[in-house]
Design an enzyme around this catalytic site. Structure first.
Site, PDB file in Angstrom:
ATOM      1  NE  ARG A  73      36.677  32.227  34.527  1.00 41.12           N
ATOM      2  CZ  ARG A  73      36.327  33.375  33.952  1.00 41.12           C
ATOM      3  NH1 ARG A  73      37.218  34.327  33.763  1.00 41.12           N
ATOM      4  NH2 ARG A  73      35.074  33.563  33.570  1.00 41.12           N
ATOM      5  CG  HIS A  97      36.373  38.894  38.964  1.00 43.37           C
ATOM      6  ND1 HIS A  97      37.647  38.926  38.440  1.00 43.37           N
ATOM      7  CD2 HIS A  97      35.538  39.105  37.901  1.00 43.37           C
ATOM      8  CE1 HIS A  97      37.590  39.153  37.140  1.00 43.37           C
ATOM      9  NE2 HIS A  97      36.321  39.252  36.785  1.00 43.37           N
ATOM     10  CG  HIS A 168      35.446  43.887  35.583  1.00 45.30           C
ATOM     11  ND1 HIS A 168      34.578  43.873  34.513  1.00 45.30           N
ATOM     12  CD2 HIS A 168      35.940  42.625  35.678  1.00 45.30           C
ATOM     13  CE1 HIS A 168      34.527  42.651  34.003  1.00 45.30           C
ATOM     14  NE2 HIS A 168      35.354  41.865  34.683  1.00 45.30           N
ATOM     15  CG  ASP A 229      36.329  36.148  29.358  1.00 47.01           C
ATOM     16  OD1 ASP A 229      37.238  36.761  29.958  1.00 47.01           O
ATOM     17  OD2 ASP A 229      35.329  35.672  29.940  1.00 47.01           O
ATOM     18  CD  GLU A 289      38.599  41.896  33.347  1.00 48.62           C
ATOM     19  OE1 GLU A 289      38.786  41.159  34.344  1.00 48.62           O
ATOM     20  OE2 GLU A 289      37.880  41.569  32.384  1.00 48.62           O
TER      21      GLU A 289
END
Length: 324
Positions: A73, A97, A168, A229, A289
């Site tokens: 982000r 992304h 991803h 996350d 990631e």
């Protein structure tokens, strides 16, 4: 629909990788389990055309895709370089992304393809998705005889720009069901604090005595587990994480030269047509990631993601598999 090609790589030990030129996407990764049965350890869709469908793109899952120009982000809907403001596509001030049409939707070109390696390239023109500079990107996938899937990214620009690339893929070492019964270790002592939009506040916090402490291998299904996350600041060692399934006997080690890793465990998957009619349940998979910090353009104390003309961006990540 965009016409895409499928490339297959393999080694002598039964590991087979399928790649799509759409998004330089991993569309299957077969690894033999402890009984010798091949397991697709990444969540993938049944048909290639599904990756271009409106219903899939709306979910912004990026299954197995290459993410860029900027993984993660960026806040405020813009960044500044040399006092020039570059507006970015955003939803409620969050650019995710790479924008509305990132590298996951680009049709990559095949520069090389052999039994165990493939080189894919893409070109991002100046001001695409708001980013300055003509950017050339090359991504090499390699399957080694020591059971490693290696990813090597290279990028060059003709103007100063921000670059942060990653893959991803969503891993499940049983090939179905949940990852709650997997064991996880993350070699990280610190993580980034985020706000309610998952934008870093700039604060770096300690994992010790928190639900983010995975410094020792432990089963994911803990009383404190509500999903991840989050951005873990990884140690200087190349080993970043270990994921293990005692059920399949497959163990995966994540290696990278990147300073951070976003670990993402979606609570569930949408009702998609997954390859081989695979059925997933609660917390179906986990993403590693490997990348620079999210929102680095707005935090001077974060490692810089600026790429200058004449310099070369490089990123190396590998997923190594062991069978119990």
């Amino acid at each position: 629909m965009t016409d895409s090609d499928i490339l297959t790589l393999s080694n002598a030990n039964g590991i087979t990788l399928e790649l799509s030129t759409l998004g330089a996407t991993i569309t299957q990764l077969l690894v033999p389990n402890k009984n010798g049965k091949p397991i697709n350890v990444v969540a993938t869709l049944e048909n290639q055309r599904d990756y271009s469908s409106k219903s899939y793109l709306k979910e912004r899952l990026y299954l197995g895709s290459t993410v860029g120009r900027y993984a993660g982000r960026i806040s405020k809907g813009f960044f500044e370089i040399d006092n020039i403001k570059y507006p970015l596509y955003n939803l409620n001030g969050v650019h995710l992304h790479g924008g509305k049409k990132g590298f996951d939707q680009k049709l990559w070109s095949v520069q090389h393809h052999s039994k165990n390696s493939a080189v894919l390239t893409c070109f991002s023109p100046h001001m695409e998705e708001g980013y300055p500079g003509n950017l050339k990107v090359s991504l090499t996938y390699t399957i080694t005889e020591s059971n490693e899937l290696k990813l090597h990214y290279v990028a060059e620009t003709d103007r100063t720009t921000h670059v942060n690339l990653t893959n991803h893929s969503y891993f499940n070492l049983n090939g179905e069901g949940t990852i709650l019964n997997h064991k996880l270790k993350i070699l990280s002592d610190e993580y980034l604090e985020v706000d309610n939009r998952l934008i870093p506040t700039g604060q770096i916090l300690q994992v010790k005595h928190s639900r983010y402490d995975y410094t020792h291998l432990k089963t994911i299904d803990q009383p404190s587990f509500i999903g991840l996350d989050d951005t873990f600041i990884t140690r200087n060692d190349r080993l970043k994480a270990i994921l293990k399934s005692e059920s399949s006997g497959i163990e995966m080690h994540v290696y990278s030269d990147q300073p951070a890793m976003v670990v993402f465990t979606p609570p569930e998957f949408p009702n998609f047509n997954f390859k081989n009619a695979t059925v997933y349940s609660k917390f179906p998979a986990i993403c590693f990631e490997t990348q620079h910090f999210p929102d680095s353009p707005h935090h001077e104390h974060f490692p810089s993601t600026l790429l200058q003309p004449g310099d070369i961006y490089r990123q190396e990540t590998s997923f190594a598999f062991k069978i119990d």
